[in-house]
Scaffold this motif. Structure first.
Motif, PDB file in Angstrom:
ATOM      1  N   GLY A  62      42.060  47.955  39.185  1.00 24.54           N
ATOM      2  CA  GLY A  62      41.198  46.768  39.746  1.00 24.54           C
ATOM      3  C   GLY A  62      42.323  45.553  40.047  1.00 24.54           C
ATOM      4  N   GLY A  73      43.975  45.238  36.358  1.00 21.94           N
ATOM      5  CA  GLY A  73      43.323  46.045  35.677  1.00 21.94           C
ATOM      6  C   GLY A  73      43.356  47.454  35.465  1.00 21.94           C
ATOM      7  N   GLY A  77      42.747  50.186  29.906  1.00 24.61           N
ATOM      8  CA  GLY A  77      41.846  49.173  29.283  1.00 24.61           C
ATOM      9  C   GLY A  77      42.289  47.508  29.355  1.00 24.61           C
ATOM     10  N   THR A  78      43.515  47.678  29.856  1.00 19.78           N
ATOM     11  CA  THR A  78      44.301  46.433  29.672  1.00 19.78           C
ATOM     12  C   THR A  78      44.074  45.502  31.128  1.00 19.78           C
ATOM     13  OG1 THR A  78      46.288  47.095  30.319  1.00 19.78           O
ATOM     14  CG2 THR A  78      45.777  47.061  27.983  1.00 19.78           C
ATOM     15  N   VAL A  79      44.002  44.121  31.146  1.00 22.37           N
ATOM     16  CA  VAL A  79      44.094  43.245  32.180  1.00 22.37           C
ATOM     17  C   VAL A  79      45.081  42.397  31.875  1.00 22.37           C
ATOM     18  CG1 VAL A  79      42.971  41.616  33.486  1.00 22.37           C
ATOM     19  CG2 VAL A  79      41.599  43.515  32.549  1.00 22.37           C
ATOM     20  N   ARG A  95      41.502  42.821  26.847  1.00 24.32           N
ATOM     21  CA  ARG A  95      41.546  44.199  26.473  1.00 24.32           C
ATOM     22  C   ARG A  95      40.406  45.020  26.123  1.00 24.32           C
ATOM     23  NH1 ARG A  95      45.723  47.548  24.725  1.00 24.32           N
ATOM     24  NH2 ARG A  95      47.206  45.672  24.016  1.00 24.32           N
ATOM     25  N   CYS A  96      39.777  46.002  27.158  1.00 21.63           N
ATOM     26  CA  CYS A  96      38.882  46.906  26.926  1.00 21.63           C
ATOM     27  C   CYS A  96      38.914  48.088  26.153  1.00 21.63           C
ATOM     28  CB  CYS A  96      38.119  46.873  28.124  1.00 21.63           C
ATOM     29  SG  CYS A  96      37.745  45.305  28.874  1.00 21.63           S
ATOM     30  N   ILE A 100      39.375  49.974  32.827  1.00 24.08           N
ATOM     31  CA  ILE A 100      38.923  49.095  33.677  1.00 24.08           C
ATOM     32  C   ILE A 100      38.760  49.632  35.119  1.00 24.08           C
ATOM     33  CG2 ILE A 100      39.551  46.818  34.828  1.00 24.08           C
ATOM     34  CD1 ILE A 100      39.418  46.447  31.732  1.00 24.08           C
ATOM     35  N   ARG A 101      37.621  49.204  35.762  1.00 23.79           N
ATOM     36  CA  ARG A 101      37.334  49.776  37.181  1.00 23.79           C
ATOM     37  C   ARG A 101      37.300  48.921  38.363  1.00 23.79           C
ATOM     38  NH1 ARG A 101      37.663  55.191  36.448  1.00 23.79           N
ATOM     39  NH2 ARG A 101      36.743  55.622  34.476  1.00 23.79           N
ATOM     40  N   ILE A 103      38.004  44.255  39.172  1.00 20.07           N
ATOM     41  CA  ILE A 103      38.267  42.844  38.918  1.00 20.07           C
ATOM     42  C   ILE A 103      37.844  41.946  40.138  1.00 20.07           C
ATOM     43  CG2 ILE A 103      40.440  41.172  38.914  1.00 20.07           C
ATOM     44  CD1 ILE A 103      41.474  43.272  36.922  1.00 20.07           C
ATOM     45  N   VAL A 114      35.728  41.312  34.838  1.00 20.99           N
ATOM     46  CA  VAL A 114      36.406  42.320  34.402  1.00 20.99           C
ATOM     47  C   VAL A 114      35.371  43.519  34.082  1.00 20.99           C
ATOM     48  CG1 VAL A 114      37.776  43.746  32.676  1.00 20.99           C
ATOM     49  CG2 VAL A 114      38.155  41.253  33.323  1.00 20.99           C
ATOM     50  N   SER A 116      34.237  47.573  33.740  1.00 23.09           N
ATOM     51  CA  SER A 116      34.860  48.635  32.970  1.00 23.09           C
ATOM     52  C   SER A 116      33.857  49.683  32.566  1.00 23.09           C
ATOM     53  CB  SER A 116      35.525  48.183  31.582  1.00 23.09           C
ATOM     54  OG  SER A 116      34.727  48.078  30.622  1.00 23.09           O
TER      55      SER A 116
END
Length: 839
Positions: A62, A73, A77-79, A95-96, A100-101, A103, A114, A116
């Motif tokens: 992302g 992203g 899982g971090t942005v 953070r997820c 992440i898919r 942004i 965000v 995800s």
């Protein structure tokens, strides 16, 4: 060799796999990410090596950018947020637990959405990561997320093929649509796209179908309007509108990029490029960048062929969701003579002349100096784009603006229908208020009118075909009022339709005398008012009986009504700036009394009147182009009317530091709040779908300190800032108390109203008591001001003055305490003497 024959070379940017690309909004940089840890920053116009950032995070899926920073992203899982110029990793935004898919960054650059594999989409404030909004309605993971151009909506594309549309107007996002069948069901790793891309004008979005067509969905009805068909032989992998919306670029698994014309959904050019999975248009140049699953970046300059470049150079174009030709919606660009409006029955009825106006606009290079939007309310939009009905009547003063005579002309205020908007595309609002909205659509030979209510339990929406081409409307809880101004010689007409009736038919029509047109309409619970080009004020009952006709002393431009009262506004004598002053009158129709007669509306030099209306308590209000809301105080007493500012929207705390670019469309004053529609991105008028209403508390402009933080700053000014805020509250509550006292003095007050009056007086005294405490904290030297505050208390029973003495005692202000008790004793003695005199 022609420019379009130059094929760009691929630039190795990342290892094979998913890649993402974006431009910074200023167009200076292209930023890419991919399956490896490297991030590339390319400078537009330079062929040198890009700046490379390698921070050890793999799998960037992302991307979003502002001019100063960009956000990535990753699969872990971090942005992260990075600085664009230096490439420095600034901070971890969120953070997820799952990859992440996608942004997306909002238009105001304040929020990042965000998406995800988690079920919840997080919308994080970029400046303060502790501020997070959540989109929770999804039942599957999210593949794509996008903001609409105005920032009103955010769209979430889920892997199960469901599209969710959330409204971002309120503090907490609200789900407004759940659409099935708009996007494809895809796995998170699929290279095909289910992203929806919003048209730049915000009225539609495009999505890729399983049939390999691209569908256009209107945001007015959230239904499919048009389709780009027969283009690709493989699944769609990427798509994007040109910055002005006139062109669409799509990439497919068939190894082709297609360039489409938006107006007629036809393919203009095909380009052979394999494995393209993301593309982005340059914000201003004729250039498109795209990345492939091979990890390559292509920067294609002169992407639009030379013969089609005029399409890219046009101003913002309307989305292809309306019948007929694509309509320019620019507010400041002259329509070419080759694009004259069609000479249809509807256009003739609106007063369009296929030749005369275009000839005038094209007759003089200096015409731009005359046909300008000097009133800030869309006049130029009406002439240079699709013209609004109210601007094309033969009204005094407007011909002077259209025809250049080479001599100075006074400027007069245009007619104003409160709550209406100009044409945009082929739609416009005829009325927007707290009851609902009335809007119309041009269908070439006729219009269609829709009336919608906020309270659908009380009233049902209705829709009808309009052969009369109504151009003004009013709406309240009792009925809907319409009028038209035909230009074919037919008389102007007023049409009223009540919402409920106990007879078979209660709607009625009436025609005005020949040669008389309507400038503005108003509707109250008791009367219908129309001001006309003959400067007549015509008053009717709700059942069509003519009740009163008189000529306004100043040429009337607008009106408003509440119960038995009407307010008319007209052009008065010229001011120092050569522009006519605004004069208003307030009349009680039932009593046949004049409350205020030809007084001046307090609009500052250079500003324009944007709306006029009565509050829910019946006080006249105006809103000007400076963003100031004014209320008319003491208006029931002849000659005593005074305009008081209740709110300056340019000083709202939400606008502090230039954090937001927005303005406000006035709707109503009700429940001691200002109700409005927030316009973002430089918009001047609300558009479709119907926007949500916002409300702001009154805040009378007193001092700059009232907008500062309440926490103590370096110079220890917290107490003074608290004092300023209390002073503002004192002035505001005094104004509201004064308005309420005037209301009760003119009516038979009920016991509940008298109780409310006592509460309002007590509230003012409480504010004075708080101000007294602030002064006592400041020291003994502030004692004279403290005593003055006590003297201003209304204090019907002496309890507040006694409380004031206790406050002085608490802070050890002995002298002040003695003065307050002496004041209380004198006041009590004075009241006894007054009683003796009365006896």
């Amino acid at each position: 060799m022609t420019s379009e024959a130059i094929r760009p070379r691929g630039r190795p940017a990342h290892t094979p796999g998913p890649t993402v690309v974006t431009y910074t909004p200023d167009g200076r940089h292209v930023i890419t990410g991919g399956s490896n840890s490297a991030i590339r920053i390319y400078t537009v116009g330079q062929d040198g090596e890009p700046k490379t950032i390698d921070e050890g995070v793999d799998g960037h899926l992302g991307i979003g950018a502002t001019n100063e920073s960009f956000i990535m992203g990753a699969e872990d899982g971090t942005v992260w947020q990075y600085e664009t110029e230096s490439g420095k990793m600034e901070k971890l935004l969120v953070r997820c637990t799952l990859p992440i898919r996608d942004i997306a960054i909002s238009k105001d650059k304040e929020w990042v959405a965000v998406a995800s594999d988690e079920l919840t989409v997080k919308i994080v404030n970029i400046e303060d990561m502790t501020k997070v909004k959540y989109l929770r309605e999804q039942t599957k993971g999210t593949k794509h997320v996008t903001f609409d151009p105005s920032g009103r909506y955010v769209a979430v594309s889920c892997t199960d093929g469901i599209l969710y549309i959330y409204s971002m107007i309120s503090e907490d996002p609200e789900l407004v649509q759940r659409l099935d069948g708009v996007i494809r069901r895809l796995e998170p790793e699929d290279e095909s796209t289910s992203r929806i891309v919003w048209h730049p004008d915000g009225t539609a979005f495009a999505s890729a179908e399983a049939t390999r067509d691209i569908s256009i969905f209107s945001t007015t009805e959230w239904k499919k309007s048009k389709a780009f068909s027969g283009g690709h032989n493989g699944n769609i992998t990427a798509l994007g509108w040109s910055p002005n919306g006139a062109l669409l670029a799509t990439a497919g698994a068939d190894g082709q990029i297609l360039l489409w014309e938006t107006k007629n959904q036809s393919v203009l050019r095909r380009y052979d490029f394999s494995n393209v999975i993301n593309l982005a248009w340059h914000p201003t140049n004729n250039s498109v960048s795209f990345t492939t699953s091979d990890g390559e970046l292509f920067i294609y300059d002169d992407f639009v062929p030379r013969e089609h470049q005029p399409l890219l150079q046009k101003p913002l174009q309307a989305a292809p969701i309306f019948p007929g030709a694509l309509t320019e919606i620019s507010e400041n660009v002259t329509r070419p003579l080759t694009n004259r409006p069609k000479d249809t029955a509807a256009s003739r009825a609106r007063g369009r002349s296929p030749d005369s106006l275009d000839d005038i606009l094209g007759s003089d290079d200096n015409m731009e100096d005359f046909v300008d939007d000097d009133d800030g309310a869309g006049y130029a939009e009406g002439i240079l784009g699709k013209r609004t009905n109210e601007h094309l009547d033969e009204l005094e003063g407007h011909a002077d603006k259209r025809v250049f005579s080479g001599e100075w002309r006074p400027k007069v205020h245009r007619p104003l229908q409160p709550g209406s908007t100009p044409w945009r595309g082929n739609r416009r609002y005829l009325c927007l208020n707290l009851t609902g909205s009335v809007w119309t659509v041009d269908q070439e030979t006729h219009n269609t009118v829709t009336v919608e209510f906020y309270d659908r339990e009380l009233h049902r929406d209705f829709h009808f075909t309009d052969p009369y081409l109504y151009d003004r409307a009013c709406l309240n809880e009792h009925g809907t009022l319409f009028s038209n101004n035909p230009s074919d010689g037919s008389p102007s007409m007023i049409f009223y339709r009540p919402h409920e009736t106990w007879t078979t038919r209660a709607d009625w029509r009436t025609q005005l005398p020949p040669g008389e047109s309507i400038r503005a309409l108003a509707l109250s619970d008791s009367y219908i008012v129309a001001v006309t080009t003959k400067d007549y004020v015509r008053v009717y009952t709700l059942f069509g009986t003519p009740y009163m006709v008189y000529r306004q002393k100043s040429p009337a431009i607008t009106c408003a009504a509440w119960r038995d009262y009407i307010m008319t506004v007209g052009n008065g004598p010229l001011g120092s700036d050569g522009k006519a002053t605004l004069r208003y009158s307030v009349d009680n129709v039932k009593r046949d009394e004049i409350c205020q007669n030809e007084d001046v509306i307090a609009i500052p030099e250079g500003a324009e009147l944007q709306s006029v209306f009565f509050s829910d308590r019946g006080d006249p209000c105006v809103y000007d182009s400076e963003g100031v809301l004014l209320v008319l105080q003491h208006w029931r007493n002849p000659g005593q009317g005074r305009w008081v500012p209740l709110l300056d929207t340019k000083q709202l705390e939400r606008l502090a530091g230039g954090r937001k670019e927005e303005s406000y469309w006035p709707v109503a004053v009700a429940q001691d709040k200002f109700h409005c529609i927030i316009l973002k991105g430089g918009d001047k008028y609300p558009y479709f779908p119907r926007p949500l209403l916002s409300e702001f508390d009154f805040e009378i402009p007193i001092s700059d300190a009232q907008h500062k933080e309440s926490k103590e700053d370096r110079d220890g000014s917290a107490a003074r800032n608290d004092g300023v805020r209390l002073e503002e509250a004192f002035v505001r509550e005094n104004v509201l108390l004064s308005l309420f006292q005037d209301l009760l003095a003119s009516t038979n007050a009920t016991s509940s109203q008298r109780a409310e009056l006592a509460r309002k007086e007590l509230e003012v005294d409480k504010i004075l008591l708080q101000l007294l405490a602030v002064e006592c904290r400041e020291g003994e030297e502030r004692g004279m001001k403290a005593l003055e505050l006590v003297q201003m208390m209304k204090d019907r029973n002496g309890k507040m003055v006694e409380a004031a003495a206790k406050v002085a005692e608490r802070y050890g202000r002995g002298i002040l305490e003695d003065k307050i008790r002496e004041l209380a004793e004198n006041r009590f003695t004075g009241e006894l003497e007054d009683d003796d005199e009365l006896a």
